[in-house]
Design a protein around this motif. Sequence first.
Motif, mmCIF file in Angstrom:
data_model
loop_
_atom_site.group_PDB
_atom_site.id
_atom_site.type_symbol
_atom_site.label_atom_id
_atom_site.label_comp_id
_atom_site.label_asym_id
_atom_site.label_seq_id
_atom_site.Cartn_x
_atom_site.Cartn_y
_atom_site.Cartn_z
ATOM 1 N N GLU A 203 0.831 -1.210 0.000
ATOM 2 C CA GLU A 203 0.000 0.000 0.000
ATOM 3 C C GLU A 203 0.863 1.257 0.000
ATOM 4 O O GLU A 203 0.608 2.202 -0.760
ATOM 5 N N ALA A 204 1.891 1.274 0.822
ATOM 6 C CA ALA A 204 2.759 2.449 0.913
ATOM 7 C C ALA A 204 3.519 2.679 -0.398
ATOM 8 O O ALA A 204 3.632 3.820 -0.869
ATOM 9 N N GLN A 205 4.007 1.596 -1.000
ATOM 10 C CA GLN A 205 4.762 1.737 -2.246
ATOM 11 C C GLN A 205 3.840 2.128 -3.405
ATOM 12 O O GLN A 205 4.253 2.876 -4.291
ATOM 13 N N GLU A 206 2.608 1.650 -3.391
ATOM 14 C CA GLU A 206 1.640 2.063 -4.410
ATOM 15 C C GLU A 206 1.376 3.566 -4.310
ATOM 16 O O GLU A 206 1.289 4.252 -5.329
ATOM 17 N N GLU A 207 1.276 4.069 -3.088
ATOM 18 C CA GLU A 207 1.077 5.505 -2.891
ATOM 19 C C GLU A 207 2.270 6.298 -3.398
ATOM 20 O O GLU A 207 2.112 7.347 -4.037
ATOM 21 N N ARG A 208 3.480 5.818 -3.128
ATOM 22 C CA ARG A 208 4.691 6.489 -3.612
ATOM 23 C C ARG A 208 4.735 6.503 -5.137
ATOM 24 O O ARG A 208 5.081 7.514 -5.750
ATOM 25 N N LEU A 209 4.374 5.380 -5.752
ATOM 26 C CA LEU A 209 4.377 5.296 -7.208
ATOM 27 C C LEU A 209 3.354 6.254 -7.812
ATOM 28 O O LEU A 209 3.648 6.962 -8.782
ATOM 29 N N THR A 210 2.180 6.296 -7.227
ATOM 30 C CA THR A 210 1.149 7.222 -7.696
ATOM 31 C C THR A 210 1.632 8.663 -7.590
ATOM 32 O O THR A 210 1.447 9.464 -8.515
ATOM 33 N N ALA A 211 2.270 9.006 -6.485
ATOM 34 C CA ALA A 211 2.778 10.371 -6.288
ATOM 35 C C ALA A 211 3.814 10.732 -7.346
ATOM 36 O O ALA A 211 3.824 11.865 -7.852
ATOM 37 N N ILE A 212 4.677 9.784 -7.679
ATOM 38 C CA ILE A 212 5.688 10.050 -8.714
ATOM 39 C C ILE A 212 5.005 10.362 -10.041
ATOM 40 O O ILE A 212 5.354 11.336 -10.721
ATOM 41 N N HIS A 213 4.016 9.561 -10.404
ATOM 42 C CA HIS A 213 3.318 9.775 -11.673
ATOM 43 C C HIS A 213 2.530 11.087 -11.678
ATOM 44 O O HIS A 213 2.475 11.760 -12.716
ATOM 45 N N TYR B 243 13.258 6.315 -13.199
ATOM 46 C CA TYR B 243 14.018 5.233 -12.578
ATOM 47 C C TYR B 243 13.358 4.803 -11.262
ATOM 48 O O TYR B 243 13.166 3.614 -11.017
ATOM 49 N N ARG B 244 13.014 5.765 -10.413
ATOM 50 C CA ARG B 244 12.364 5.425 -9.142
ATOM 51 C C ARG B 244 11.062 4.677 -9.382
ATOM 52 O O ARG B 244 10.746 3.707 -8.688
ATOM 53 N N ALA B 245 10.285 5.107 -10.385
ATOM 54 C CA ALA B 245 9.022 4.435 -10.701
ATOM 55 C C ALA B 245 9.274 3.006 -11.180
ATOM 56 O O ALA B 245 8.548 2.081 -10.800
ATOM 57 N N ALA B 246 10.315 2.808 -11.981
ATOM 58 C CA ALA B 246 10.640 1.460 -12.465
ATOM 59 C C ALA B 246 11.037 0.555 -11.299
ATOM 60 O O ALA B 246 10.634 -0.616 -11.249
ATOM 61 N N MET B 247 11.824 1.079 -10.356
ATOM 62 C CA MET B 247 12.238 0.282 -9.202
ATOM 63 C C MET B 247 11.039 -0.054 -8.312
ATOM 64 O O MET B 247 10.900 -1.176 -7.830
ATOM 65 N N LEU B 248 10.153 0.911 -8.120
ATOM 66 C CA LEU B 248 8.947 0.662 -7.320
ATOM 67 C C LEU B 248 8.044 -0.356 -8.003
ATOM 68 O O LEU B 248 7.481 -1.236 -7.344
ATOM 69 N N THR B 249 7.904 -0.253 -9.302
ATOM 70 C CA THR B 249 7.065 -1.189 -10.053
ATOM 71 C C THR B 249 7.608 -2.611 -9.920
ATOM 72 O O THR B 249 6.844 -3.561 -9.700
ATOM 73 N N ALA B 250 8.925 -2.760 -10.034
ATOM 74 C CA ALA B 250 9.540 -4.085 -9.878
ATOM 75 C C ALA B 250 9.353 -4.607 -8.457
ATOM 76 O O ALA B 250 9.029 -5.785 -8.251
ATOM 77 N N GLU B 251 9.556 -3.732 -7.470
ATOM 78 C CA GLU B 251 9.373 -4.167 -6.080
ATOM 79 C C GLU B 251 7.937 -4.584 -5.831
ATOM 80 O O GLU B 251 7.683 -5.600 -5.176
ATOM 81 N N LEU B 252 6.985 -3.823 -6.345
ATOM 82 C CA LEU B 252 5.576 -4.154 -6.143
ATOM 83 C C LEU B 252 5.233 -5.512 -6.755
ATOM 84 O O LEU B 252 4.505 -6.303 -6.140
ATOM 85 N N ALA B 253 5.753 -5.802 -7.923
ATOM 86 C CA ALA B 253 5.496 -7.103 -8.543
ATOM 87 C C ALA B 253 6.060 -8.213 -7.666
ATOM 88 O O ALA B 253 5.394 -9.235 -7.434
ATOM 89 N N TRP B 254 7.270 -8.017 -7.160
ATOM 90 C CA TRP B 254 7.891 -9.029 -6.299
ATOM 91 C C TRP B 254 7.106 -9.189 -4.992
ATOM 92 O O TRP B 254 6.837 -10.312 -4.554
ATOM 93 N N LEU B 255 6.723 -8.076 -4.380
ATOM 94 C CA LEU B 255 5.956 -8.132 -3.132
ATOM 95 C C LEU B 255 4.641 -8.879 -3.329
ATOM 96 O O LEU B 255 4.252 -9.703 -2.501
#
Length: 102
Positions: free
Chosen positions: A36-46, A63-75
């Motif tokens: 949930e927290a990382q989804e919020e961070r990703l939304t804020a970046i966009h 780059y930060r969005a790509a790293m968050l997207t990869a982390e979210l998929a793994w999580l």
Amino acid sequence: MLPTPAREFPEFPAALAFLAVLAPAEVRGLLARRIEAQEERLTAIHEQAPPGMPRLFLIEDEYRAAMLTAELAWLRDVVADLDSGAFTWDLALIRKTLAEFG
């Protein structure tokens, strides 16, 4: 800094090293909160990128969005494995592993 990876020590991988001290259900809940927290961070970046801004000036956010997207998929994969029981542990597994590899 661009061509050579630095020795970086993020907190999250360090925390993952200690999953065995928590119950799988607790880990599942904590990782769900991280999602949930990382989804919020990703939304804020966009949302912060001004329309029409050239990519050159947004590359670090890309780059930060790509790293968050990869982390979210793994999580999400880890949480799904915790939900299905494909990823779990108990004291017997911990003792056996310590006896074998410790």
